[in-house]
Design a protein around this motif. Structure first.
Motif, mmCIF file in Angstrom:
data_model
loop_
_atom_site.group_PDB
_atom_site.id
_atom_site.type_symbol
_atom_site.label_atom_id
_atom_site.label_comp_id
_atom_site.label_asym_id
_atom_site.label_seq_id
_atom_site.Cartn_x
_atom_site.Cartn_y
_atom_site.Cartn_z
ATOM 1 N N UNK A 76 21.153 15.385 -17.857
ATOM 2 C CA UNK A 76 21.184 13.929 -18.040
ATOM 3 C C UNK A 76 19.911 13.486 -18.745
ATOM 4 N N UNK A 77 20.072 12.673 -19.781
ATOM 5 C CA UNK A 77 18.929 12.150 -20.519
ATOM 6 C C UNK A 77 18.394 10.874 -19.889
ATOM 7 N N UNK A 78 17.679 10.099 -20.691
ATOM 8 C CA UNK A 78 17.090 8.858 -20.193
ATOM 9 C C UNK A 78 17.688 7.639 -20.857
ATOM 10 N N UNK A 79 17.065 6.501 -20.636
ATOM 11 C CA UNK A 79 17.584 5.241 -21.160
ATOM 12 C C UNK A 79 17.260 5.041 -22.638
ATOM 13 N N UNK A 80 16.392 5.874 -23.190
ATOM 14 C CA UNK A 80 16.039 5.795 -24.605
ATOM 15 C C UNK A 80 15.957 7.217 -25.168
ATOM 16 N N UNK A 81 15.843 7.293 -26.490
ATOM 17 C CA UNK A 81 15.732 8.608 -27.114
ATOM 18 C C UNK A 81 14.526 9.355 -26.571
ATOM 19 N N UNK A 82 13.389 8.681 -26.489
ATOM 20 C CA UNK A 82 12.167 9.331 -26.041
ATOM 21 C C UNK A 82 12.233 9.696 -24.559
ATOM 22 N N UNK A 83 12.918 8.849 -23.768
ATOM 23 C CA UNK A 83 13.088 9.186 -22.353
ATOM 24 C C UNK A 83 13.951 10.437 -22.198
ATOM 25 N N UNK A 84 14.930 10.592 -23.091
ATOM 26 C CA UNK A 84 15.760 11.792 -23.065
ATOM 27 C C UNK A 84 14.950 13.022 -23.454
ATOM 28 N N UNK A 173 3.398 13.587 -23.837
ATOM 29 C CA UNK A 173 4.326 12.738 -23.087
ATOM 30 C C UNK A 173 3.717 12.337 -21.741
ATOM 31 N N UNK A 174 3.069 13.275 -21.083
ATOM 32 C CA UNK A 174 2.471 12.958 -19.790
ATOM 33 C C UNK A 174 1.345 11.951 -19.937
ATOM 34 N N UNK A 175 0.591 12.051 -21.029
ATOM 35 C CA UNK A 175 -0.493 11.099 -21.259
ATOM 36 C C UNK A 175 0.044 9.706 -21.537
ATOM 37 N N UNK A 176 1.110 9.611 -22.313
ATOM 38 C CA UNK A 176 1.712 8.304 -22.623
ATOM 39 C C UNK A 176 2.369 7.704 -21.386
ATOM 40 N N UNK A 177 3.096 8.560 -20.639
ATOM 41 C CA UNK A 177 3.749 8.102 -19.414
ATOM 42 C C UNK A 177 5.138 7.547 -19.651
ATOM 43 N N UNK A 178 5.940 7.583 -18.611
ATOM 44 C CA UNK A 178 7.339 7.153 -18.707
ATOM 45 C C UNK A 178 7.486 5.706 -19.164
ATOM 46 N N UNK A 179 6.543 4.835 -18.727
ATOM 47 C CA UNK A 179 6.682 3.416 -19.003
ATOM 48 C C UNK A 179 6.490 3.081 -20.482
ATOM 49 N N UNK A 180 5.757 3.929 -21.212
ATOM 50 C CA UNK A 180 5.396 3.570 -22.588
ATOM 51 C C UNK A 180 6.083 4.422 -23.654
ATOM 52 N N UNK A 182 9.030 4.488 -24.586
ATOM 53 C CA UNK A 182 9.992 3.695 -25.344
ATOM 54 C C UNK A 182 9.362 2.901 -26.466
ATOM 55 N N UNK A 183 8.029 2.825 -26.504
ATOM 56 C CA UNK A 183 7.350 2.093 -27.577
ATOM 57 C C UNK A 183 7.309 2.900 -28.872
ATOM 58 N N UNK A 184 7.715 4.147 -28.814
ATOM 59 C CA UNK A 184 7.647 5.021 -29.989
ATOM 60 C C UNK A 184 9.067 5.327 -30.477
ATOM 61 N N UNK A 185 9.165 5.632 -31.760
ATOM 62 C CA UNK A 185 10.478 5.911 -32.343
ATOM 63 C C UNK A 185 10.771 7.396 -32.476
ATOM 64 N N UNK A 186 9.741 8.230 -32.404
ATOM 65 C CA UNK A 186 9.982 9.663 -32.491
ATOM 66 C C UNK A 186 8.869 10.437 -31.802
ATOM 67 N N UNK A 187 9.028 11.743 -31.751
ATOM 68 C CA UNK A 187 8.079 12.601 -31.038
ATOM 69 C C UNK A 187 6.768 12.763 -31.797
#
Length: 443
Positions: A76-84, A173-180, A182-187
């Protein structure tokens, strides 16, 4: 021992911009869902590599069924591309690879060359992006007005896949954190936010590596799949038709006669059904009786080929009502009769229905071309509708071919510019030997 490479196939989106009844990654094009096409490319490049597929929670069961028999790892992925992407990275943490390559499932036209270039670049760089130069003028807007028009020399359009050292991307990803995230469009954006001095190597993408986002992209994708359908090598030695029972509607001349000969030479058992032996495909009862009789006689029917066709050349305004009705009856109603009457027999054998269109299906002669366009659409619809029944449905689209029908309608044409019916028949036989479905292959 640490594995060298793992793929993440991001298929967790809802595809709201496409306004389709199902998420875009599960729309069928050319016989497969878009996510299956994307998976097939990754898997064929590196059959032993892990491929993690992220999907919406409500599609988990469906996707697992879709990939049954493969090595795909569905999560199961997440609510956004980056969350997935983050969910996939955390999933891989138990057995982390050295490198990870992430790809959007909505880009089903990824080539092996691009994957190869990304893998090669990862041997000496810890982050890699795929991009192509923009051909459009780029404008910077403020309040509805152009503020600036930058030069295009160093402006690229990003694509996927994107490749990284697994540990470096996981740390980002760990440095950015789950909450943020979604502010990015790609990896690459996440990686660069955490490594301002880091370098992301660019490898050349492709204009064909399109992302299916809007409804017009589905039209483009459909045509690209037709164009990219590999040219089948006419090699009788590669045919798997020995002992197969094939019913060919038509069979008395041209392409249909050539198909009968090729199938017999390949060791198959063939029956040619035409008006000459009391089977008019415009008559549902005659088609049904022919199928039932052969089913009883043979015990099974492995292939049904509908190669019957009719062209009456002339402007629509000058054709009689009888001529128009006859063309539609043979070219469209006949195809529907063959399909419907063959369903039960092909379901029992897990066989193939092979129809024929024409290169004029995208343009050309009034009702004839309209009927041939309908055959292409019928192929795509039935390949989806009958997949659960184990029936493959495909279509051959011959170019201009030297047949009696063509000679009658195009007097004086240079025959050296035409295909031989046997060229078309060999490709058709090769398709009958394949496990493909939903293929519309041009000759």
């Amino acid at each position: 021992m640490q594995s060298e490479l793992a793929f993440v196939l991001l298929a967790g989106g809802s595809g709201t911009r496409l306004d389709a009844p199902v998420p875009k990654q599960f729309i069928r094009v050319a016989g497969k869902t878009i996510v299956e096409h994307s998976y097939a490319c990754l898997n064929s490049y590196a059959p032993d590599a892990r491929i993690v597929v992220t999907v919406p929670a409500d599609s988990l069961g469906y996707t697992r069924e879709l990939f049954k028999g493969t090595q795909a790892e569905i999560i199961v992925g997440g609510s956004s591309r980056q969350a997935s992407a983050y969910a996939a990275l955390k999933y891989l943490r138990a057995d982390p690879p050295r490198n990870v390559i992430l790809h959007d499932s909505a880009r089903p036209f990824l080539s092996h060359q691009i994957i190869h270039d990304v893998v090669e670049a990862l041997s000496s760089h810890e982050a890699v992006d795929v991009a192509i130069k923009t051909s459009d003028t780029i404008i910077i807007e403020r309040d509805g007005f152009i503020q600036n028009i930058p030069k295009r020399d160093h402006i690229y359009r990003g694509q996927t896949p994107q490749g990284f050292r697994y540990e470096r991307l996981m740390q980002s990803y760990e440095e950015i954190g789950c909450e943020k995230v979604g502010n990015f469009t790609d990896d690459c954006g996440i990686y660069l936010a955490c490594h301002p001095m880091g370098q992301v190597r660019i490898v050349k993408g492709s204009s064909e590596n399109i992302k299916i986002t809007d409804s017009v992209d589905l039209v483009l994708a459909d045509e690209l799949f037709r164009i990219r359908q590999q040219q089948m090598t006419p090699n009788l030695g590669g045919l798997d038709l020995k002992g197969k029972f094939s019913l060919v509607f038509g069979g008395s001349m041209g392409i249909d006669k050539a198909i009968v000969q090729i199938l017999e030479e390949a060791g198959g058992v063939v029956y040619s059904a035409s008006r000459s032996n009391s089977c008019d495909i415009t008559d549902h009862a005659q088609v049904s009786a022919t199928v039932e009789r052969l089913q009883q006689q043979w015990g099974r029917i492995d292939n049904v080929v509908n190669a019957a066709g009719l062209l009456i050349k002339g402007p629509l305004a000058q054709q009689s009502a009888a001529d128009m009705a006859q063309q539609v009856s043979v070219n469209l109603l006949g195809a529907l009769n063959v399909a419907q009457c063959s369903h039960a027999a092909l379901k029992a054998s897990g066989g193939m229905l092979l129809q024929f269109s024409s290169s004029s299906f995208t343009h050309g002669r009034a009702e004839y071309s309209a009927c041939k366009a309908a055959i292409v659409n019928m192929t795509q619809a039935l390949s989806d509708e009958w997949k659960a029944d184990g029936i493959r449905v495909n279509c051959v689209v011959p170019g201009r071919t030297d047949t009696v029908m063509r000679r009658t309608n195009f007097v004086g044409e240079d025959q050296r510019t035409l295909l031989s019916p046997y060229e078309v028949a060999l490709v058709s036989a090769k398709l009958l030997s394949s496990g493909d479905t939903g293929v519309v292959t041009r000759v």
